[in-house]
Design an enzyme around this catalytic site. Structure first.
Site, short mmCIF file in Angstrom:
data_model
loop_
_atom_site.label_atom_id
_atom_site.label_comp_id
_atom_site.label_asym_id
_atom_site.label_seq_id
_atom_site.Cartn_x
_atom_site.Cartn_y
_atom_site.Cartn_z
CG ASN A 85 -2.28 0.65 0.89
OD1 ASN A 85 -2.33 1.64 0.15
ND2 ASN A 85 -3.35 0.12 1.44
CG HIS A 115 22.46 4.06 11.25
ND1 HIS A 115 23.14 4.37 10.10
CD2 HIS A 115 21.15 4.30 11.00
CE1 HIS A 115 22.28 4.80 9.20
NE2 HIS A 115 21.07 4.75 9.72
N GLY A 142 -1.16 -0.93 8.80
CA GLY A 142 -0.64 0.39 8.49
C GLY A 142 0.26 0.95 9.58
CB THR A 165 12.18 -5.31 18.36
OG1 THR A 165 11.47 -6.01 19.39
CG2 THR A 165 11.74 -3.84 18.35
CE LYS A 166 13.04 -9.52 22.08
NZ LYS A 166 12.72 -9.88 23.44
NE ARG A 180 5.88 -6.74 25.81
CZ ARG A 180 6.26 -5.48 25.88
NH1 ARG A 180 5.53 -4.53 25.30
NH2 ARG A 180 7.35 -5.14 26.52
#
Length: 184
Positions: A85, A115, A142, A165-166, A180
């Site tokens: 999208n 970084h 979204g 993040t995981k 989560r």
């Protein structure tokens, strides 16, 4: 023999992103995205030819809404009937694989680059590229952000605005920041 920054990026080693060869490749991607983003849909179809040629692999039935941005393009592999999208940003410094029939919501960002944590190294432009893999039949809501090195399993759902993040298991639903699992 010294390796180029592109070779270091491809190998998953620390590399300097402020490199003439990498800048030329990013310029090519910006040009292809510009063509896609500024060509009327009735003239470009589901994806502008320059953008389709830029991608590493693109299966039948892929649709990319404008605007779209990618860092390089050649690291992006899209399975059949993938829908991306408007407002997607793919920083594809490493392989970014999206499985068939996956739906990417508006404003989704996928980052393969990280970084350096050391400020001196970061100012020098050092970063590392980690692949992102998204399975088949996944729905990413979204505004979600998928970070480097994450794998999202088949049929998973990532809630709108989630920061992943995981890695996410197949059939899981994840929401929040950081994302989560929810019970189905």
């Amino acid at each position: 023999m010294s390796r180029s920054q592109r070779e270091r990026m491809k190998a998953g080693d620390w590399y300097a992103c402020v490199d003439p060869e990498l800048e030329a490749l990013r310029a090519k991607a910006r040009d292809a995205a510009f063509e896609h983003n500024t060509t009327p849909p009735s003239q470009r179809g589901d994806i502008a030819p320059a953008l389709a040629r830029l991608f590493g692999a693109i299966a039948a039935g892929v649709r990319v809404e404008a605007p779209f941005h990618c860092a390089y393009g050649f690291n992006i592999d899209l399975g059949e009937q993938v829908f991306i999208n408007a407002g997607a940003v793919f920083l594809d410094t490493a392989p970014l694989i999206i499985g068939p029939r996956t739906l990417i919501g508006p404003g989704v960002h996928i980052y393969c680059a990280e970084h350096h944590l050391d400020p001196v190294q970061r100012i020098a432009g050092l970063e590392i590229a980690k692949p992102v893999s998204i399975g088949s039949d996944v729905w990413i809501g979204g505004g979600a952000i998928i970070l480097a090195g994450v794998t999202i399993g088949d049929r998973a759902i990532v809630g709108a605005g989630a920061v992943v993040t995981k890695s996410v298991a197949p059939d899981a639903i994840v929401v929040g920041n950081p994302a989560r699992p929810l019970e189905r």
